[in-house]
Scaffold this active site. Structure first.
Site, PDB file in Angstrom:
ATOM      1  N   ASP A 206      -4.314 -20.022   0.788  1.00 41.84           N
ATOM      2  CA  ASP A 206      -3.209 -21.132   0.666  1.00 41.84           C
ATOM      3  C   ASP A 206      -3.452 -21.922  -0.620  1.00 41.84           C
ATOM      4  O   ASP A 206      -4.448 -22.117  -1.140  1.00 41.84           O
ATOM      5  CB  ASP A 206      -3.976 -22.161   1.727  1.00 41.84           C
ATOM      6  CG  ASP A 206      -4.014 -21.676   3.243  1.00 41.84           C
ATOM      7  OD1 ASP A 206      -2.926 -20.843   3.457  1.00 41.84           O
ATOM      8  OD2 ASP A 206      -4.674 -22.167   3.995  1.00 41.84           O
TER       9      ASP A 206
ATOM     10  N   ASP B 221       0.937 -19.821  15.724  1.00 47.66           N
ATOM     11  CA  ASP B 221      -0.405 -20.453  15.675  1.00 47.66           C
ATOM     12  C   ASP B 221      -0.979 -20.738  16.999  1.00 47.66           C
ATOM     13  O   ASP B 221      -0.267 -21.139  18.043  1.00 47.66           O
ATOM     14  CB  ASP B 221      -0.158 -21.936  14.859  1.00 47.66           C
ATOM     15  CG  ASP B 221       0.085 -21.943  13.728  1.00 47.66           C
ATOM     16  OD1 ASP B 221      -0.241 -20.927  13.005  1.00 47.66           O
ATOM     17  OD2 ASP B 221       0.537 -22.841  13.014  1.00 47.66           O
TER      18      ASP B 221
END
Lengths: 252, 206
Positions: A130, A11
């Site tokens: 997601d 990330d």
């Protein structure tokens, strides 16, 4: 034979690697290039970078990072997060990303998947989904880091992006992400069975057994993990040896 | 000097760097230059077939590549760069390629996930200088939905298995090409780059 892929994920916030649980409590965890070179040396099959930079005026940093990484490693990598237009994708591929990953932008404007595939070929376009279970026994698609339910059914959406020309699906379980309890195997298997493009399992890995299950039970083509690799709890080589012992074809 | 053709997509710096690491001069060109001082030419590949062919035509690269190949100096095609030198592809409808070699590019029609993405083995079909010192069945990185079927099977240097056995590298006279990405295949891929560099240097010194 095609090897099953092991993919570390990083990330990125404003050009730095960060780590947090469920997008909160972010801590600085180093330089992206240093991390990429470490995984390159470890023989990771690919690397995925997810840009989570919130402020729009800091978002250009990711392109410099892509250029820097591309110039220095010989491992394929994908960049996702914040890509909104075909122009953004062109710029990112030009900077050096081998594949680009679309999430919210594809939900908002599905045609961007088709347009991207036409320019780069499907193999370059990853759609990131997601998903979170609902009380009807199915899974909903979420955007904005899991905060907004789109009302789309995850299986239907996966089939739709395949039709539009996506070359791969990165499937993250919002229920499992950050829990270290393993992938949502039901979700992974259902989506993997529903589409004829590769599925990357994501969200929830806490130990190497979870990675194995992603292949055997989840039917994934690739497994992604962040923290177990990131904090050097386990090396890519250890995972490879373990998978090979369990009859999963991996790169030598 | 080894030239790497930039026709609009992708970052080619790591291809240049990989040659320079082994001591070979390399540069990126985005328009045709003189082929006289060249020792090698590389056609990399990121993009869709038709879109890329249009871009090569617009920039005047197709005749440049043909002239270069006719000069008998080493040429390397990578991924789409392999496919583009063949006659035609069915990606997004029928598309004409450069037709330097005879054969068709078709989409995988198999009972496996497509695109073919990841590390797969290359099995030797004949000896090739491009694979000097590289073990048989080494893993290379692939990312593609289409593959080439050469009309003359003897040009195939390696095949790989994914649902079917397909041509994953070719060699014909001075033409070398790989369906996989040597520049993305870590140490073993760099060996391929090095071998091509050597071929170019050897050709120049003759």
């Amino acid at each position: 034979m095609l090897a099953k892929r092991i993919i570390p994920c990083l990330d990125i916030d404003q050009g730095r690697v960060v780590k947090g649980v469920n997008f909160v409590n972010l801590v600085d965890a180093g330089d992206p290039l240093e991390n990429a070179m470490y995984y390159d040396g470890e023989g990771a099959d690919e690397i995925i970078f997810l840009d989570i930079t919130a402020s729009s005026d800091r978002r250009d940093i990711i392109y410099d990072m892509a250029r820097n990484v591309a110039d220095n490693i010989y491992t394929p990598f994908t960049i996702g997060g914040g890509l909104r237009t075909v122009e953004d994708m062109i710029r990112m591929v030009k900077a050096g990303a081998d594949k680009v990953s679309l999430n919210s932008a594809a939900v908002k404007n599905p045609e961007i998947v088709r347009d991207g595939a036409r320019v780069f070929g499907s193999q370059c376009i990853v759609v990131s989904i997601d998903a979170k279970s609902n009380n009807k026994g199915s899974f909903d698609v979420y955007v904005k880091g899991g905060r907004e339910n789109t009302g789309l059914d995850a299986l239907e959406w996966a089939k739709r992006v395949e039709e539009l020309g996506a070359g791969e699906i990165m499937l993250t379980s919002m229920d499992r992400d950050g829990t270290r309890q393993g992938y949502d195997l039901e979700l992974t298997q259902r989506v993997s069975d529903a589409v004829s493009i590769p599925v990357i399992a994501s969200g929830g890995v806490g130990e190497k057994r979870h990675l194995l299950e992603g292949f055997t039970k989840g039917k994934a083509s690739a497994v992604l993990a962040a923290s177990i690799f990131h904090f050097r709890e386990i090396s890519i080589q250890e995972v490879r040896d373990y998978l090979r012992e369990n009859k999963i074809p991996v790169k030598s | 000097m080894i030239q790497i053709i930039d026709y609009g997509r992708g970052n080619l710096n790591n291809v240049v760097k990989s040659f320079m690491n082994f001591g070979y001069q390399a540069e990126i060109i985005d328009q045709p230059k003189s082929i006289k001082d060249l020792s090698g030419l590389v056609l990399p590949g990121v993009g869709a077939f038709g879109d890329s062919m249009d871009s090569l035509n617009e920039k005047g690269f197709t005749s440049y590549i043909r002239d270069y190949i006719a000069s008998k100096k080493p040429f390397l095609g990578i991924c789409l760069g392999l496919q583009l030198i063949f006659e035609e592809s069915d990606e997004f409808g029928d598309q004409k390629g450069m037709g330097v070699l005879k054969g068709r590019v078709t989409r995988f029609d198999i009972d496996e996930k497509v695109p073919h993405i990841g590390w797969n083995q290359a099995e030797f079909k004949k000896e090739s200088r491009l694979f000097k010192g590289i073990p048989d069945e080494s893993y290379f990185y692939f990312v593609h939905s289409y593959y080439v079927t050469p009309e003359d099977p003897s040009v195939t240097t390696t095949t790989s298995h994914y649902g079917i056995d397909f041509t994953s590298a070719i060699e014909h006279e001075n033409i070398y090409a790989t369906q996989f990405h040597p520049e993305k295949s870590q140490k073993i891929g760099l060996e391929v780059i090095k071998n091509f560099g050597e071929l170019c240097a050897h050709h120049t010194s003759r």
